[in-house]
Scaffold this motif. Sequence first.
Motif, mmCIF file in Angstrom:
data_model
loop_
_atom_site.group_PDB
_atom_site.id
_atom_site.type_symbol
_atom_site.label_atom_id
_atom_site.label_comp_id
_atom_site.label_asym_id
_atom_site.label_seq_id
_atom_site.Cartn_x
_atom_site.Cartn_y
_atom_site.Cartn_z
ATOM 1 N N UNK A 39 0.792 -1.237 0.000
ATOM 2 C CA UNK A 39 0.000 0.000 0.000
ATOM 3 C C UNK A 39 0.821 1.283 0.000
ATOM 4 N N UNK A 40 2.085 1.206 0.383
ATOM 5 C CA UNK A 40 2.922 2.407 0.422
ATOM 6 C C UNK A 40 3.095 3.043 -0.956
ATOM 7 N N UNK A 41 2.924 2.262 -2.036
ATOM 8 C CA UNK A 41 3.137 2.822 -3.372
ATOM 9 C C UNK A 41 1.884 2.801 -4.234
ATOM 10 N N UNK A 42 0.755 2.354 -3.695
ATOM 11 C CA UNK A 42 -0.469 2.261 -4.498
ATOM 12 C C UNK A 42 -1.175 3.619 -4.602
ATOM 13 N N UNK A 43 -1.636 3.989 -5.801
ATOM 14 C CA UNK A 43 -2.512 5.154 -5.912
ATOM 15 C C UNK A 43 -3.800 4.924 -5.110
ATOM 16 N N UNK A 44 -4.464 5.994 -4.744
ATOM 17 C CA UNK A 44 -5.626 5.903 -3.859
ATOM 18 C C UNK A 44 -6.758 5.043 -4.424
ATOM 19 N N UNK A 45 -6.887 5.009 -5.738
ATOM 20 C CA UNK A 45 -8.017 4.290 -6.337
ATOM 21 C C UNK A 45 -7.711 2.820 -6.612
ATOM 22 N N UNK A 46 -6.528 2.358 -6.190
ATOM 23 C CA UNK A 46 -6.108 0.997 -6.523
ATOM 24 C C UNK A 46 -5.986 0.096 -5.291
ATOM 25 N N UNK A 47 -6.323 -1.170 -5.495
ATOM 26 C CA UNK A 47 -6.068 -2.205 -4.512
ATOM 27 C C UNK A 47 -5.319 -3.332 -5.202
ATOM 28 N N UNK A 48 -4.969 -4.355 -4.434
ATOM 29 C CA UNK A 48 -4.221 -5.477 -4.999
ATOM 30 C C UNK A 48 -4.786 -6.791 -4.489
ATOM 31 N N UNK A 49 -4.909 -7.741 -5.395
ATOM 32 C CA UNK A 49 -5.240 -9.115 -5.022
ATOM 33 C C UNK A 49 -3.972 -9.951 -5.135
ATOM 34 N N UNK A 50 -3.661 -10.676 -4.067
ATOM 35 C CA UNK A 50 -2.473 -11.543 -4.042
ATOM 36 C C UNK A 50 -2.919 -12.994 -3.988
#
Length: 347
Positions: free
Chosen positions: A261-272
């Motif tokens: 999350x330290x480098x993600x834009x506000x509108x983005x999430x990540x699925x791992x």
Amino acid sequence: MSIIDYKAAGVDIEAGNEAVRSIKKAVESTFSPQVLTGIGSFGAMYDLKNLLQDYEHPVLVQSIDGVGTKMMVAKMMQKFDTIGIDLVSATTNDIIVLGAKPLTLLDYIANDKLKPEIIEQIINGMVKACKENHISLVGGETAEMPGTYLPGELDLVGIITGVVEKDKAIEGKTICEGDLVVTFPSSGLHTNGYSLARKLLFDVAGYKVESQFEDFSQSIGEELLTPHLNYTRPILSILEKNIPVKGMAHITGGGLLENIPRILPKQCGVEIYKKQIPELAIFNLLRKLGNLDDEHMYRTFNMGAGLVLFIAPDTLSAVREVLRDFPSFPLYEIGRVVKGDQKVRLL
């Protein structure tokens, strides 16, 4: 009346001088032509004139880190030859994820009583890692502070300095939905989570550093001292080919859940996708001993993902082509960027 001098107060100046003499040649072997001062100067001087001619708008990138309580395991093993490698890797990985080329490292070693043979082991590890990654170990400090540090205590910290072209700095701003999340695997805990690992292995399970575990090819202590991997060479090679890397994250303390999350834009999430990360026996053992759920494990440890890259799907093949020259750095596709609020979801 007897003389009360510095040595009587617990500080042995000659031991410090001996430590410096023993490592001087090794340290100087890391110097690039830009290094203007050797060991013994009040400060490190590094000539930037010719180096910066290759940059239109050079930006210095710096980071400071230590090896944390991994040093406690080194003390238990009385083995200090890899702990310096850990320091170089921990600091260097922190700046290469911003696109920076590492230049110099300054180290700080502090303890209650200086032992030249231990200092030499630590520095030799740093020298090895610096030479492999073309970093100048420009100097540092050894501090003997009885009273500040308890008997036998050691602390190791380093400051890395690198440079990047301003418009090529990688900050994650262009990451968007649909991008791939890929990772270089870790070699184990690296330098994170050792307070919990030591508690579980030595206090809860009652293991000793020499204990053997069926899933390991080495002792518990040796497993814990496995050096932190350094990703400088493959990353710089990818960037030198002008392959667009949108973002990178060094998976340190906080694991995947806190570092991505330290480098993600506000509108983005990540699925791992957990099953696509290489499984390491040490994490399975720690999970079992602590009865820990995914939230705890992925927030404490790297879980086998050492450094994460965010790339567009159509650049994956180009990245893999570069990595043909680095067979010891396999790349795994472990997730995707989705719409979200800078959170990581484990699947």
